[in-house]
Write a protein that holds these residues in place. Structure first.
Motif, short mmCIF file in Angstrom:
data_model
loop_
_atom_site.label_atom_id
_atom_site.label_comp_id
_atom_site.label_asym_id
_atom_site.label_seq_id
_atom_site.Cartn_x
_atom_site.Cartn_y
_atom_site.Cartn_z
N THR A 96 -11.91 5.99 -11.80
CA THR A 96 -11.54 6.42 -13.54
C THR A 96 -11.53 8.24 -12.91
N ARG A 97 -12.59 8.16 -12.57
CA ARG A 97 -13.11 10.01 -12.51
C ARG A 97 -11.47 10.46 -11.84
N LEU A 98 -11.17 9.90 -10.40
CA LEU A 98 -9.64 10.33 -10.18
C LEU A 98 -9.11 10.34 -11.39
N GLN A 99 -8.69 9.31 -12.01
CA GLN A 99 -7.56 8.71 -13.01
C GLN A 99 -7.66 10.61 -13.97
N HIS A 100 -8.91 11.01 -13.92
CA HIS A 100 -9.01 11.87 -15.37
C HIS A 100 -9.13 12.79 -14.94
N ARG A 101 -9.51 13.18 -13.05
CA ARG A 101 -9.17 14.33 -13.04
C ARG A 101 -8.03 15.10 -12.29
N ILE A 102 -6.96 14.14 -12.17
CA ILE A 102 -5.62 14.77 -12.17
C ILE A 102 -4.89 14.12 -13.29
N GLY A 103 -4.72 13.33 -14.74
CA GLY A 103 -3.93 13.46 -15.63
C GLY A 103 -4.00 12.57 -15.94
#
Length: 326
Positions: A96-103
């Protein structure tokens, strides 16, 4: 009839610093026989991510993949992160950190891991299952990153590690290189902790990748792996009605020149030249190897030709995937 599962071009991203393997300071700390082994792996250079995290690397590759596919992150239906073996934090969520990072605000988000290098194979099985089973899931982004978990890049007695990231869009339409035909993944828990890092109550600067038994890895696991591939390759081809003669050079993970020679003899199949080239340039990249090699081999495969991807891990796990060039 199910729609075909399509694989888009693989987007890769590497940090700029390039280290010549022969000049790595850590090699001077090794016993002579280990240093000779490290220099004989067939690896010339590796990329070094320095202060970047695996999610930092993954985000860069994800953005490249989305740009090449002309797809907004907000339009992703699912996002699967192939996790590394040393997350930045315990309890926190790398996916989810990646999810947030890329939008990727509306994407079903999860992670695949715990199978070592074969984790990417598990991620592809999950991605294919999602687009086949859910009419509302039309595109899944699979992302994997490699970052050396300790300060040592040499993993005795196996390989030398590099850093980088790759991302692949799994979809039912849009730009595609391959059709994902089928895959078999197997595992054996008795080797679950053959390779490990003891991290509790130990500072990360002192982490060391340890092999519990080098003889088990070099002999027992090698024999077990040959038996596994001897069983799952015919099963995969038979259940898809594909003759063995339809398969060109195999694609494998990048461990060492010696490993390629072993498998060519053991399986009586040539290894694609792309594997050796990427081994020399990047070293071993964990789960990323398979995607890197798949993209590099694509221009050499004719439309309609099949590719056989063989992946294994000292966990131990094994996979065989069948793809068709579009």
């Amino acid at each position: 009839m199910n729609e075909p599962v399509l694989l888009g071009p693989v987007a890769t991203w590497f940090p700029d610093p390039i280290a010549e393997v022969a000049t790595l300071a850590e090699l001077t700390e090794l016993p002579a026989n280990r240093r000779e082994h490290a220099l004989a792996l067939g690896i010339d250079t590796v990329r070094t991510a320095e202060g970047m995290t695996e999610v930092d690397l993954a985000a860069e590759a994800a953005r490249v993949a989305l740009e090449e596919a002309a797809l907004a992150a907000a339009d992703l239906d699912a996002l699967i992160l192939v996790t590394g073996r040393a997350p930045q934090y315990l309890l926190a969520s790398e996916a989810t950190r990646l999810q947030h990072r890329i939008g990727a605000i509306r994407a079903f988000t999860t992670a695949a891991g715990d199978l070592g290098c074969v984790s990417v194979s598990a991620a592809l099985t999950l991605a294919a299952g999602l687009v086949r089973a859910d009419a509302h899931c039309r595109n899944v982004l699979v992302v994997t990153a490699a970052k050396t978990p300790t300060r040592h890049r040499y993993r005795a007695p196996m390989t030398l590690l590099g850093d980088g990231a790759a991302a692949l869009l799994v979809t039912t339409d849009g730009p595609a290189r391959w059709e994902f035909v089928d895959q078999i993944v197997r595992s054996e828990g008795k080797y679950a902790d053959l390779f490990r890092i003891d991290y509790r109550d130990i500072g990360s600067d002192d982490w060391v990748e340890e092999c519990a038994s080098e003889s088990t890895y070099s002999f027992r696991l090698a024999v077990e792996s040959k038996k596994r591939f001897d069983a799952i390759i015919p099963e995969l081809l038979h259940r898809n009605g594909i003759p063995d003669s339809a398969i060109g050079p195999i694609l494998m993970q990048n461990l060492s020149a010696g490993a390629f020679a072993f498998w060519e003899e053991a399986l009586d199949r040539p290894v694609d030249k792309a594997c050796r080239s990427n081994l020399a340039a990047y070293g071993h990249l964990g789960s990323m190897d398979m995607l890197l090699n798949l993209e590099a081999a694509a221009p050499t495969r004719a439309t309609g030709e099949y590719a056989l991807l063989l992946n294994s891990s000292p966990v131990a796990a094994w996979s065989a995937a069948l793809l068709r060039r579009l």
